[in-house]
Write a protein that holds these residues in place. Structure first.
Motif, PDB file in Angstrom:
ATOM      1  N   GLY A   1      25.154 -24.276  53.069  1.00 40.97           N
ATOM      2  CA  GLY A   1      26.146 -25.150  52.489  1.00 40.97           C
ATOM      3  C   GLY A   1      25.913 -25.200  50.730  1.00 40.97           C
ATOM      4  O   GLY A   1      26.766 -25.956  50.218  1.00 40.97           O
TER       5      GLY A   1
ATOM      6  N   LYS B   1      28.951 -21.920  53.532  1.00 43.15           N
ATOM      7  CA  LYS B   1      29.387 -23.180  53.361  1.00 43.15           C
ATOM      8  C   LYS B   1      30.928 -23.407  53.884  1.00 43.15           C
ATOM      9  O   LYS B   1      31.680 -22.383  54.054  1.00 43.15           O
ATOM     10  N   PRO B   2      31.006 -24.755  53.836  1.00 40.91           N
ATOM     11  CA  PRO B   2      32.551 -25.037  54.110  1.00 40.91           C
ATOM     12  C   PRO B   2      33.419 -24.416  53.492  1.00 40.91           C
ATOM     13  O   PRO B   2      34.581 -23.922  53.847  1.00 40.91           O
TER      14      PRO B   2
ATOM     15  N   GLN C   1      28.425 -28.521  61.761  1.00 35.34           N
ATOM     16  CA  GLN C   1      27.763 -29.772  61.155  1.00 35.34           C
ATOM     17  C   GLN C   1      26.335 -29.558  60.973  1.00 35.34           C
ATOM     18  O   GLN C   1      25.495 -30.306  61.803  1.00 35.34           O
TER      19      GLN C   1
ATOM     20  N   ASN D   1      34.662 -30.674  50.678  1.00 29.25           N
ATOM     21  CA  ASN D   1      34.044 -30.481  51.800  1.00 29.25           C
ATOM     22  C   ASN D   1      32.678 -30.097  51.458  1.00 29.25           C
ATOM     23  O   ASN D   1      31.770 -30.598  52.561  1.00 29.25           O
ATOM     24  N   ASP D   2      32.038 -29.293  50.644  1.00 25.85           N
ATOM     25  CA  ASP D   2      30.827 -29.010  50.509  1.00 25.85           C
ATOM     26  C   ASP D   2      29.900 -30.134  50.358  1.00 25.85           C
ATOM     27  O   ASP D   2      29.010 -30.222  51.003  1.00 25.85           O
TER      28      ASP D   2
ATOM     29  N   TYR E   1      29.374 -32.262  53.383  1.00 28.57           N
ATOM     30  CA  TYR E   1      28.534 -31.694  54.277  1.00 28.57           C
ATOM     31  C   TYR E   1      27.164 -31.837  54.009  1.00 28.57           C
ATOM     32  O   TYR E   1      26.219 -32.122  54.569  1.00 28.57           O
TER      33      TYR E   1
END
Length: 374
Positions: free
Chosen positions: A128, A134-135, A145, A284-285, A288
Motif C-alpha cells: 500500500g 497498492k489500491p 483489505q 484510496n491509498d 487503506y
C-alpha cells in the motif's frame, strides 16, 4: 499521515519501574541545527509474491514489493545472516522515509550505530506504500483489505525468499513500523536478535487514536466525489479534510509555536503543507493505509515476545500520550523489554521524534552492545 504524528503534552516523568528506564542525559543535535543530506549508495530491488493470501481470505494474483538496501549481507559460521537490519517506515511513508538526513546521517556513516560497511540495511516499501502494490495501481477499493499482519507476513517472505535473509540482527520500526515490530516479535519469535519499536503502543487502537483515524477516513468516504473509490479525479474536499486532520495529529506545539510565531506564518505553512500533500496523496491509498491498523492488538500475546526490546516514545507525542500510562503497564509483560520516555525538549518533534536519531542514538548504541552475540 506521511509521518502520522506528534505533540501536545507536558513532559511526564517515568517511575523507575523494573523495566522502565529513567531518562539519562543524551547528547542532542544543537536546536535548529540542520543535518546535511548524504547521497547513500542504495541498491534498488523488488520481489513479487504470486497468489499472496491475505489474512482475511482475499488473494491477489501478484503482490509486488519494492525495497532499497545498503551494505552487504554476511553469514556466520552456522550459515545464518548475522548483520541484516530491517528498517520499517511509518504510515504513508516509503523506503526513502528513513533516508531522511536527521535519521540516516546520524546512523549509517562510518563508526555510527548502523554503519553500512558492517550492516546490511533493508528498507521496504510496505504493502500500500511507495512502489509496492497498492489500491491506486488500478484495483482501487477492490484491492485486498490488508492489515499489519499481512504487511509483516509479506516482509518475512520478501526477506526469506527474495533476499535470502534468514535471520535479522535488528528490526527498528517507527510509528506504523513500531507496531509492526511488536507483530514481528509475536509472529516470528526467533527470526530477529533485537527489536527497537519507536513511537507506538502495543494495544488496540481505540480512544482518540482510532477516532482521529476514523475521522480522516470518513472525510474521504463522505465526499460525493469519492464515488465509492471509483473516482477519476481525486475527491479533493475529502482529501483536504483528511490531510488537515493528519497535520494536527502530527504537530509538535513547541516547534509549531517557535517556527510559525505569527498568524500569517502559521496560515502560510498550512497552505504550503496542503498544496504539497494533496499533490502526492491518493485518497484510496490513504483510506487503506490508515485503516490497516484496525485490528492491531499485540497485548494478549506480549509475553511471548522473548526477544530483547528497546521501546522508545517521546513525552510530546500526541498520538501516544504518556499520561495514558499504557507503556508503563505493559512493558513488564515482555521478559526482556526496556521502555524509555524521552522528555520534551527543543530537540524533540512530538511523534516525529522517532526520526530524530540524535535524540535517542546513544540508547541504540547501548542496546546493540547488550544484544551482541558473545
Amino acid at each position: 499521515m506521511r509521518h502520522l504524528l506528534t505533540a501536545i503534552l507536558a513532559a511526564a516523568s517515568v517511575a523507575s519501574a523494573t523495566r522502565v528506564l529513567a531518562q539519562k542525559p543524551t547528547p542532542l543535535a544543537q536546536p535548529g541545527h540542520t543535518v546535511a543530506p548524504i547521497k547513500w549508495p542504495t541498491q534498488d530491488g523488488a520481489y513479487d509474491i504470486p497468489g499472496f493470501h491475505f489474512k482475511d481470505g482475499e488473494t491477489i494474483a501478484k503482490l509486488h514489493l519494492h525495497y532499497l538496501t545498503l551494505g552487504t549481507p554476511h553469514r556466520d559460521t552456522a550459515g545464518l545472516t548475522d548483520n541484516a537490519v530491517l528498517l520499517l517506515h511509518g504510515t504513508g511513508g516509503d523506503a526513502n522515509s528513513l533516508l531522511a538526513p536527521q535519521f540516516s546521517t546520524i546512523l549509517f556513516g562510518p563508526g555510527q550505530p548502523l554503519d553500512i560497511t558492517k550492516y546490511y540495511v533493508i528498507l521496504p516499501d510496505d504493502i500500500g506504500h511507495g512502489s509496492s502494490s497498492k489500491p491506486s495501481d488500478g484495483l482501487h477499493m477492490h484491492f485486498p483489505q490488508y492489515d499489519y499482519d499481512d504487511m509483516v507476513a509479506s516482509q518475512h517472505a520478501m526477506l526469506l525468499d527474495g533476499l535470502h535473509v534468514d535471520h535479522l540482527r535488528l528490526i527498528l520500526g517507527t510509528s506504523m513500523g513500531c507496531m509492526q515490530a511488536f507483530v514481528w516479535g509475536e509472529t516470528y519469535t526467533t527470526f530477529v536478535d533485537a527489536l527497537a519499536p519507536f513511537a507506538c503502543l502495543p494495544v488496540e487502537l481505540a480512544g482518540r487514536n482510532r477516532m482521529m483515524r476514523y475521522m480522516a477516513i470518513q472525510n474521504i468516504k463522505l465526499d460525493p466525489a469519492w464515488k465509492n473509490g471509483d473516482y477519476t479525479t481525486e475527491p479533493i474536499q475529502g482529501l483536504r479534510g483528511a490531510n488537515e486532520l493528519l497535520l494536527a495529529m502530527g504537530s509538535a506545539p513547541l516547534q509549531m509555536q517557535k517556527n510559525f510565531p505569527t498568524r500569517i506564518a502559521a496560515e502560510q505553512y498550512v497552505d504550503t503543507y496542503l498544496e504539497r500533500t494533496l499533490a502526492h496523496t491518493d485518497a484510496n491509498d490513504l483510506v487503506y493505509y490508515i485503516n490497516a491498523s484496525r485490528n492491531y492488538n499485540p497485548l494478549p500475546k506480549l509475553s511471548t515476545i522473548t526477544t530483547p526490546v528497546l521501546w522508545i516514545n517521546s513525552a510530546d507525542d500526541f498520538i501516544n500520550p504518556p499520561e495514558l500510562g499504557i507503556a508503563q503497564a505493559t512493558v513488564t509483560k515482555m521478559p526482556h523489554a526496556k521502555f524509555i520516555l524521552i522528555p520534551i525538549s527543543d530537540a524533540t518533534r512530538g511523534h516525529g521524534t522517532h526520526t530524530q536519531a540524535a535524540v535517542w542514538k546513544d540508547y541504540l548504541v547501548d542496546f546493540l552492545a547488550q544484544t551482541a552475540k558473545k
